[in-house]
Design an enzyme around this catalytic site. Structure first.
Site, PDB file in Angstrom:
ATOM      1  CB  CYS A   1      -0.945   0.007   1.192  1.00 34.52           C
ATOM      2  SG  CYS A   1      -2.167  -1.303   1.146  1.00 34.52           S
ATOM      3  CG  HIS A   2       0.709   3.781   2.096  1.00 34.87           C
ATOM      4  ND1 HIS A   2      -0.290   3.108   2.745  1.00 34.87           N
ATOM      5  CD2 HIS A   2       0.106   4.734   1.349  1.00 34.87           C
ATOM      6  CE1 HIS A   2      -1.465   3.648   2.418  1.00 34.87           C
ATOM      7  NE2 HIS A   2      -1.247   4.624   1.584  1.00 34.87           N
ATOM      8  N   GLY A   3       4.538   1.033   0.929  1.00 33.80           N
ATOM      9  CA  GLY A   3       5.956   0.718   0.839  1.00 33.80           C
ATOM     10  C   GLY A   3       6.698   0.504   2.131  1.00 33.80           C
TER      11      GLY A   3
END
Length: 194
Positions: free
Chosen positions: A158-160
């Site tokens: 999703c956001h690393g």
């Protein structure tokens, strides 16, 4: 006539002519009764509201689960469900344990050793909630062939966020490590979560 006027004044002020104060006591009783009924009404409204905010029966039924981990080979992980949330159970290899122990704890955003995240004598079993601590996505890395991130643990697409083999946050926006739920081994191959 002066006596009649003073008696009328006393009766108008709320006391009887004999000075017993029965009218004042009656008013106090009415106030106490009204406040009591208001309290009963508030409780009648609040109790169902508080009751509906509690856990549902299906969640309470899954307050704890037992998982047989005998089939999980070193280096493998499985994903199971507990309280409607994914749980990762990973059997760490000796190399993964060594790599996790070599990381200086002071360099971690959320400093924890592998020993603090596992049970004594069962350091190879890492059990974490499979929920990224950034915004609640499910990280990859538990199933075979999934991306495990730069540190060989888990990767949140999703956001690393990147987690190491001990489930500790190493890179990305995740503020804390993957959560370790309460667990205990009930036998050599069965773990109770919750």
């Amino acid at each position: 006539m002066a006596t009649m006027d003073s008696t009328t004044d006393i009766m108008a002020s709320g006391e009887l002519a004999d000075g017993s104060g029965k009218d004042v006591r009656r008013r106090d009783f009415i106030h106490i009764a009204a406040v009591s009924w208001a309290g009963v009404g508030a409780a009648a409204i609040a109790l169902p509201l508080l009751n509906q905010m509690g856990a549902s029966a299906d969640v309470r039924a899954l307050a704890s689960i037992e998982v047989d981990v005998a089939a999980i080979q070193p280096g493998q992980a499985i994903k199971t469900m507990w309280r409607k949330q994914p749980v990762f159970i990973r059997n760490l290899t000796p190399e993964e344990i060594t790599a996790a122990n070599k990381v200086p704890v002071s360099s971690l955003r959320d400093p924890q050793t592998l020993a603090e995240r596992t049970k004594p004598g069962k350091e190879n079993w890492l059990i974490t909630l499979g929920v990224c601590t950034h915004l609640g996505c499910v990280p990859l890395g538990a199933a075979a062939g999934e991306v495990k991130g730069e540190f060989g643990g888990y990767f949140c697409p999703c956001h690393g966020s990147h987690y190491d083999t001990a489930g500790r946050t190493r890179k990305g926006p995740a503020p804390t490590n993957l959560v370790v739920p309460e667990f205990a081994f009930v036998s050599d191959t069965v773990v109770k979560i919750g």
